[in-house]
Write an enzyme that holds these catalytic residues in place. Structure first.
Site, PDB file in Angstrom:
ATOM      1  CD  GLU A 276       0.148  -1.323   3.187  1.00  0.00           C
ATOM      2  OE1 GLU A 276       0.342  -2.282   2.415  1.00  0.00           O
ATOM      3  OE2 GLU A 276       0.259  -1.432   4.430  1.00  0.00           O
ATOM      4  CG  HIS A 300      -5.930  -5.677   1.268  1.00  0.00           C
ATOM      5  ND1 HIS A 300      -6.428  -6.303   2.387  1.00  0.00           N
ATOM      6  CD2 HIS A 300      -4.655  -5.334   1.565  1.00  0.00           C
ATOM      7  CE1 HIS A 300      -5.490  -6.331   3.323  1.00  0.00           C
ATOM      8  NE2 HIS A 300      -4.396  -5.757   2.842  1.00  0.00           N
ATOM      9  CD  GLU A 301      -2.286  -3.954  -0.897  1.00  0.00           C
ATOM     10  OE1 GLU A 301      -1.935  -3.220   0.037  1.00  0.00           O
ATOM     11  OE2 GLU A 301      -2.237  -5.202  -0.819  1.00  0.00           O
ATOM     12  CG  HIS A 304      -3.383  -1.046   3.665  1.00  0.00           C
ATOM     13  ND1 HIS A 304      -3.311  -1.245   5.020  1.00  0.00           N
ATOM     14  CD2 HIS A 304      -3.143  -2.252   3.088  1.00  0.00           C
ATOM     15  CE1 HIS A 304      -3.041  -2.534   5.258  1.00  0.00           C
ATOM     16  NE2 HIS A 304      -2.940  -3.173   4.101  1.00  0.00           N
ATOM     17  CD  GLU A 323      -2.037  -5.672   6.372  1.00  0.00           C
ATOM     18  OE1 GLU A 323      -3.050  -5.812   5.656  1.00  0.00           O
ATOM     19  OE2 GLU A 323      -1.004  -5.084   5.988  1.00  0.00           O
ATOM     20  CG  ASP A 380       9.483  -9.289   7.383  1.00  0.00           C
ATOM     21  OD1 ASP A 380       8.491  -8.542   7.576  1.00  0.00           O
ATOM     22  OD2 ASP A 380      10.418  -8.997   6.614  1.00  0.00           O
ATOM     23  CE1 TYR A 388      -1.824  -9.949   6.715  1.00  0.00           C
ATOM     24  CE2 TYR A 388      -3.212  -8.819   5.117  1.00  0.00           C
ATOM     25  CZ  TYR A 388      -1.956  -9.139   5.601  1.00  0.00           C
ATOM     26  OH  TYR A 388      -0.850  -8.649   4.972  1.00  0.00           O
TER      27      TYR A 388
END
Ligand code: BES
Ligand code: ZN
Length: 617
Positions: A276, A300-301, A304, A323, A380, A388
């Protein structure tokens, strides 16, 4: 009176952002394709937020080559602190004079990136679509911005940014082009590209790309940028939905704040579905499926732009605020455009991936909590669908508990209150309690909610009642396949008539879940009769190959290996390698050796681990 200094609430930064805040960053970089380096300097305007003795500025840095540091124009003492992985080697800058509360200091750092930079991928012309020019792009989330330039690499600090970037090829960045003068030809055949990001953004949203790209309109405030030979098909894929999506979410939250909403379709090695980056969402070319069926990634993006980019998680421990909210808003967009049943269909697919992740980590694993403890950890490594989908489920639960009308009034309030700010889960809870404080009925419901269980209980949350109208037909069909070869069911192309690509994805997921794999012959029939092997939709072909690999159908081995040479999105690459090696390890290894230079460094390292364990290079 001295101000109190709180310890930083983000455990994944080494910067002392509890004493200083970077308010503005000027990034001056020359893109050197031959050397695969960015070279230049970065200027931070830092504000002192304490009047306690603070003569050190500590910035995050990782594998960057620092030449010199000036403070307010004068050469200054600095050192790199010992490495503390995975957080890097912080840069400590000494000030000569003490400072007071609200004093400003300008720090100018000469910096070059190195070949160990984890954020950048450099592609040779041969690795691009039309094979004519080199290409470079960044991916900074979660903590890779520090490998591009020293910064306060935490989502808890936001700065405005000026970009001055020279390159022989067009440049894209997470800011708006500076009006009228955004491109200045230089003497050496390069051009200076200038952008400005006037809304304060966290470091992980810093983004750059440069390569042979051109642009085409996909809406009144949107363009798609990509390789000229792919421009028309990318435009077709996105032009029908983008503005409708923006319009839909503007009605749910409030008007879009960033000016333009554009999409850059990257080369196929882009390791994520989408990222995003403000002004320009970065996206994988695998969403260009020629059926407009993967544009959910764009919804979705785009979402954001409110959840994440305006209202930001204060640390990666509260990643669900980015998320989970975005997944919730994405599905609200889908409901507005395609109907409520579609939102539930998407939530059902989400529930399956949540269950898969919980299964993968184990039901008691700390990473299955909504709010995680990331002290000493690499964010990460904690990444999964849990923030999410568990996050979505908390918001969906609140929507149902309070009623949609009431929850809808809370949405703009929340996004207004925290616009331009970062927050944690406790502030979220306090805000919703406060908003409904004077509404006795809602207030009672919220007080009685088991917030601690939602935040800290590992495993699955309570499963909501979803509208199954779009999956029932698929479950019926998968049951027929389950009954083979004992039943009289004869697969026909008409079985899937009228089904969307995403319904076929659900069908294949169900078949993949059968206790007994299909026979190789049945798997081949599945592909032939439904035309799955030739699908242009990679979500479909990926899952069909998974089913075929499990069935031991040798006719999918080569197409699987071919696909692995064409796409670097980790969502597909990692599972395909893991399953290919189960049936034909030499082919899997051979395919990896052939393609490893094509993958993004992060993806390459992951697959290497999957295939060989921790052998390293
Ligand atoms: N911000 C994420 C991608 C990300 C997360 C990159 C964490 C690095 C670290 C992005 O918004 C995202 O969620 N992408 C998904 C798209 C999907 C959920 C529609 C993806 O890449 O698959
Ligand atoms: Zn996201």
């Amino acid at each position: 009176m001295a101000t109190t200094i709180h310890p930083p609430r983000d455990p994944n930064t080494l910067s002392n952002y509890n004493k200083w805040i970077s308010t503005h960053i000027t990034v001056n970089f020359d893109i050197l394709f031959e050397q695969k380096k960015l070279v230049g300097n970065v200027v931070h305007k830092l504000k002192s937020i304490t009047d306690a003795e603070s003569t050190d500025i500590i910035l995050d840095a990782s594998h960057v080559d620092i030449n010199n540091v000036k403070v307010d124009g004068k050469a200054s003492h600095w050192e790199l602190l010992p490495p503390l992985e995975p957080y890097g080697t912080a840069l400590k800058i000494k000030l000569n004079d003490g400072v007071r509360l609200n004093d400003m200091v300008e720090v100018d750092i000469s910096v070059k990136t190195t070949e160990k930079c984890t954020a950048l991928q450099w592609l040779t012309p041969a690795q691009t679509s039309n094979k004519k020019h080199p290409y470079m792009f960044s991916q900074c989330q979660a903590i890779h911005a520090r490998s591009v330039f020293p910064c306060q690499d935490t989502p808890d600090v936001k700065s405005t940014i000026d970009f001055n970037i020279t390159s022989p090829l067009p440049v894209i960045a997470s800011g708006l082009p500076v009006r009228d003068i955004s491109k200045k030809p230089q003497l050496d055949g390069k051009t200076l590209y200038q952008f400005h990001q006037q809304l304060p953004i966290p470091s992980y949203l810093f983004a750059l790309a440069s390569g042979d790209v051109s642009e085409a309109a996909i809406g009144p405030r949107s363009v798609v940028a990509t390789s000229p030979d792919k421009l028309r098909e990318c435009q077709w894929e996105l032009e029908a939905d983008t503005e409708n999506f923006i319009h839909a979410i503007e009605k749910i939250v409030y008007p879009y704040a960033w000016g333009e909403y554009n999409v850059l379709i990257l080369p196929p090695s882009f390791p994520y579905g989408g990222m995003e980056n403000p002004i320009f969402t970065f996206a994988t070319p695998s969403i260009i499926s020629k059926d407009r069926q993967n544009v959910d990634v764009i919804a979705h993006e785009l979402a954001h732009s409110w959840s994440g980019n305006l209202v930001t998680n204060a640390s990666w421990e509260h990643f669900w605020l980015n998320e989970g909210w975005t997944t919730y808003l994405e599905r609200r967009i889908l409901a507005a455009v395609h109907g409520e049943a579609y939102r539930h269909f998407s939530a059902i697919i989400g529930w399956k991936s949540l269950a898969d992740s919980v299964e993968h980590f184990g039901h008691d694993h700390p990473f299955t909590k909504l709010v995680t403890d990331l002290r000493g950890k690499d964010p990460d490594d904690a990444f999964s669908s849990i923030p999410y989908e568990k996050g979505f489920n908390l918001l969906f639960y609140l929507e149902n508990l309070l009623g949609k009308d009431k929850f809808d009034r809370f949405i703009p309030h929340y996004f207004t209150k925290f616009k331009g700010k970062s927050l944690d889960s406790y502030e979220f809870k306090a805000t919703i309690l406060d908003f409904f404080q004077r509404d006795q009925e809602s207030s009672k419901l919220l007080d009685n909610l088991d917030w601690d269980a939602w935040f800290y209980a590992p495993g699955l949350p309570p499963k909501p009642q979803f509208d199954t109208s779009l999956v029932d037909v698929v479950y019926d069909l998968s049951n027929k396949w389950k009954s083979l070869p004992d039943s009289t069911f004869q697969p026909q192309p008409t079985d899937i008539e009228g089904l969307t690509a995403n319904q076929i994805v659900v069908l294949l997921e169900q078949i993949h879940l059968f206790k007994e794999p299909l026979t190789a012959e049945l798997s081949r029939i599945l592909g032939d009769v439904y035309g799955l092997s030739k699908s242009e939709n990679i979500e479909v072909s990926n899952l069909y190959f998974q089913v075929g690999l499990r069935a031991g159908d040798e006719t999918v081995y080569k197409p699987t290996a071919d696909l692995l040479g064409k796409i670097g999105r980790m969502k597909f690459v990692r599972p395909l390698y893991r399953n290919l090696q189960k049936v034909n390890r030499p082919l899997a290894i051979d395919t990896f050796e052939k393609n490893k230079d094509f993958y993004h460094p992060i993806c390459r390292a992951m697959v290497e681990k999957d295939l060989f364990g921790e052998r390293g290079e």
